[in-house]
Motif scaffolding. Structure first.
Motif, PDB file in Angstrom:
ATOM      1  N   ALA A 133      -6.225  66.783  95.494  1.00 40.00           N
ATOM      2  CA  ALA A 133      -5.160  65.826  95.801  1.00 40.00           C
ATOM      3  C   ALA A 133      -5.426  65.131  97.133  1.00 40.00           C
ATOM      4  O   ALA A 133      -5.204  63.912  97.267  1.00 40.00           O
ATOM      5  CB  ALA A 133      -3.810  66.544  95.826  1.00 40.00           C
ATOM      6  N   CYS A 170      -8.158  62.474  96.676  1.00 38.83           N
ATOM      7  CA  CYS A 170      -7.622  61.314  95.954  1.00 38.83           C
ATOM      8  C   CYS A 170      -6.744  60.472  96.869  1.00 38.83           C
ATOM      9  O   CYS A 170      -6.834  59.221  96.868  1.00 38.83           O
ATOM     10  CB  CYS A 170      -6.814  61.785  94.739  1.00 38.83           C
ATOM     11  SG  CYS A 170      -7.815  62.339  93.362  1.00 38.83           S
ATOM     12  N   ASP A 198      -7.647  56.597  97.713  1.00 39.11           N
ATOM     13  CA  ASP A 198      -6.752  55.517  97.273  1.00 39.11           C
ATOM     14  C   ASP A 198      -6.129  54.783  98.455  1.00 39.11           C
ATOM     15  O   ASP A 198      -6.052  53.535  98.465  1.00 39.11           O
ATOM     16  CB  ASP A 198      -5.644  56.095  96.383  1.00 39.11           C
ATOM     17  CG  ASP A 198      -6.138  56.405  94.984  1.00 39.11           C
ATOM     18  OD1 ASP A 198      -7.164  55.815  94.567  1.00 39.11           O
ATOM     19  OD2 ASP A 198      -5.509  57.236  94.284  1.00 39.11           O
ATOM     20  N   ASP A 239      -0.141  60.694  94.863  1.00 41.56           N
ATOM     21  CA  ASP A 239      -1.397  61.435  94.999  1.00 41.56           C
ATOM     22  C   ASP A 239      -1.151  62.837  95.537  1.00 41.56           C
ATOM     23  O   ASP A 239      -1.828  63.795  95.138  1.00 41.56           O
ATOM     24  CB  ASP A 239      -2.370  60.681  95.899  1.00 41.56           C
ATOM     25  CG  ASP A 239      -3.079  59.560  95.162  1.00 41.56           C
ATOM     26  OD1 ASP A 239      -2.906  59.475  93.931  1.00 41.56           O
ATOM     27  OD2 ASP A 239      -3.814  58.781  95.804  1.00 41.56           O
ATOM     28  N   LEU A 293      -0.358  65.423  92.978  1.00 42.53           N
ATOM     29  CA  LEU A 293      -1.442  66.004  92.179  1.00 42.53           C
ATOM     30  C   LEU A 293      -1.668  67.481  92.515  1.00 42.53           C
ATOM     31  O   LEU A 293      -2.321  68.193  91.750  1.00 42.53           O
ATOM     32  CB  LEU A 293      -2.739  65.221  92.405  1.00 42.53           C
ATOM     33  CG  LEU A 293      -2.751  63.776  91.892  1.00 42.53           C
ATOM     34  CD1 LEU A 293      -4.013  63.062  92.337  1.00 42.53           C
ATOM     35  CD2 LEU A 293      -2.630  63.761  90.370  1.00 42.53           C
ATOM     36  N   HIS A 341       2.254  58.018  88.251  1.00 44.38           N
ATOM     37  CA  HIS A 341       1.067  57.208  88.501  1.00 44.38           C
ATOM     38  C   HIS A 341       1.086  55.940  87.654  1.00 44.38           C
ATOM     39  O   HIS A 341       0.724  54.847  88.141  1.00 44.38           O
ATOM     40  CB  HIS A 341      -0.197  58.019  88.213  1.00 44.38           C
ATOM     41  CG  HIS A 341      -0.648  58.850  89.369  1.00 44.38           C
ATOM     42  ND1 HIS A 341      -1.456  58.347  90.364  1.00 44.38           N
ATOM     43  CD2 HIS A 341      -0.383  60.150  89.703  1.00 44.38           C
ATOM     44  CE1 HIS A 341      -1.691  59.306  91.259  1.00 44.38           C
ATOM     45  NE2 HIS A 341      -1.039  60.410  90.884  1.00 44.38           N
ATOM     46  N   ASN A 395      -4.177  52.797  92.693  1.00 47.19           N
ATOM     47  CA  ASN A 395      -4.272  54.270  92.643  1.00 47.19           C
ATOM     48  C   ASN A 395      -5.215  54.713  91.522  1.00 47.19           C
ATOM     49  O   ASN A 395      -4.894  55.605  90.751  1.00 47.19           O
ATOM     50  CB  ASN A 395      -2.889  54.896  92.438  1.00 47.19           C
ATOM     51  CG  ASN A 395      -2.217  54.428  91.166  1.00 47.19           C
ATOM     52  OD1 ASN A 395      -2.441  53.306  90.726  1.00 47.19           O
ATOM     53  ND2 ASN A 395      -1.407  55.281  90.566  1.00 47.19           N
ATOM     54  N   GLY A 453      -6.253  58.460  91.674  1.00 42.94           N
ATOM     55  CA  GLY A 453      -5.135  59.302  91.256  1.00 42.94           C
ATOM     56  C   GLY A 453      -4.882  59.226  89.768  1.00 42.94           C
ATOM     57  O   GLY A 453      -4.537  60.228  89.133  1.00 42.94           O
TER      58      GLY A 453
END
Length: 386
Positions: free
Chosen positions: A13, A16, A20, A48, A51, A65, A86, A89
């Motif tokens: 996470a 990501c 992003d 994100d 996650l 998302h 994103n 993600g």
């Protein structure tokens, strides 16, 4: 294992989120209106970060998302394309949905992601909706492919777990079959011992008793004394044999136990009746030995007495030495000239003594001493097994 998975999900996470936010910031900070830009950037951080949440929330995370991708396309039309908002993600959300969800929730999560990918490519005007091939390929890469990889990973993990369980069941089955085979062999040995040895030993005791009673009216003689010794020895042998049979049948009599050093007086009485002069001395403070060790020391003394009776000239000196953390047994007996051991004789009794000593991390030594006139057997046991 659970802590390791949690750390890995947080790490994924975090990467990501970093990918992003940096991509979106550097691509749109100077070309997009400030308010929608910073709102969308905060949304990227939130979705994100989600996650790293529980696997059961994978469907909610996928929906978040997809919604953020559509919102980006609507708010940033004419600026940074929404599909770049994103995308890292989206890939991980699709993978999580495929890996952790089953049935209807998994399909719904995939539909959310597909809708978000299509919306990000078409609502902002960055892609002509008539160019359906570009939209389709982008959706496959962003949503479907990652979702399928998640499904495959889960299926593969389940297959490996099934193989491991099958192997474990097979090993357990093999162990059980081996245990059953050992139990059958032990029962067969017990039957043979009972049918053959117990019968003959019983017969010896009965005949010896009958012969002794037949001589009861006569003056005591070495013959009657020897018959009494045979009768006593046969009873002791039958008692030990019954204990062994109970052990082989896994059905020991309640309260029954193998003889130990506390039974040495009985053992000395039996061998004395057979004509062996046995002298047993103790060095050091007498200690209470653990059950199996107590039995092993007793059996070693018993074997020493038997060897002295068979190969000696009627006398044996045995010393039991207590020296924490060891206990030693030393036997010295003269060797009768007519009973000297042959070099290549089996010596199974001496091998049994060595085996009992090794079970308690001990050792045994034996051989002639004093120019071959005496035989010495020395056995040392470790009280703590080391």
């Amino acid at each position: 294992m659970s802590g390791s998975l949690t750390r890995q999900s947080v790490l994924v996470a975090g990467f990501c989120l970093l990918a992003d936010t940096l991509t979106f910031y550097y691509a749109g900070v100077h070309v997009n209106p400030a308010l929608p830009f910073w709102c969308l950037l905060a949304g990227v951080v939130l979705v994100d970060a989600a996650l790293a949440s529980s696997a059961r929330l994978s469907g909610v995370v996928a929906f978040a998302h997809a919604a953020l991708a559509v919102a980006g396309a609507l708010l940033l039309s004419g600026g940074t394309p929404g599909r770049d908002l994103n995308d890292a993600g989206m890939l991980i959300a699709a993978y999580r949905a495929g890996a952790w969800l089953n049935g209807r929730p998994a399909v719904l999560a995939l539909l959310f992601l597909v809708a978000g990918s299509i919306g990000a490519r078409t609502l902002g005007g960055s892609t002509d909706i008539t160019d359906w091939r570009t939209v389709l390929l982008g959706t496959v890469k962003e949503a479907l492919l990652a979702w399928l990889v998640g499904r495959y990973t889960t299926a593969r993990g389940a297959h490996i777990a099934e193989l491991e369980q099958r192997a474990s069941r097979e090993r357990e089955s093999a162990r059980q079959e081996l245990a059953d085979a050992i139990a059958d062999d032990r029962s067969a040995i017990a039957r043979d011992l009972h049918d053959v040895i117990a019968h003959h030993v019983s017969a010896i005791g009965v005949h010896a008793g009958a012969a002794r009673l037949g001589l009861s009216g006569q003056k005591a003689s070495p013959v009657s004394t020897a018959l009494a010794a045979v009768e006593t020895s046969s009873r002791a042998a039958l008692l030990d044999l019954r204990r062994l049979l109970d052990f082989l049948h896994d059905s020991p009599v309640e309260g029954a136990r193998q003889p130990g050093l506390g039974n040495l007086d009985e053992l000395i009485h039996v061998v004395s009746a057979a004509g062996l002069e046995a002298n047993i001395s103790v060095q050091g403070a007498r200690l209470e030995l653990e059950g199996s060790l107590d039995i092993a020391v007793y059996r070693v003394v018993q074997e020493m007495l038997t060897n002295a009776l068979r190969h000696g000239n009627g006398r044996v000196d045995i010393t039991i030495c207590y020296e924490t953390p060891c206990v030693s047994v030393i036997a010295i007996n003269p060797i009768a000239a007519s009973k000297r051991l042959v070099e290549d004789s089996p010596r199974r009794g001496l091998e049994g003594i060595s085996s009992r000593a090794s079970m308690f991390s001990g050792f045994a030594s034996y051989g002639p001493v004093n120019g071959g006139a005496d035989w010495k057997t020395s056995v040392t046991f470790s009280m703590d097994g080391t």
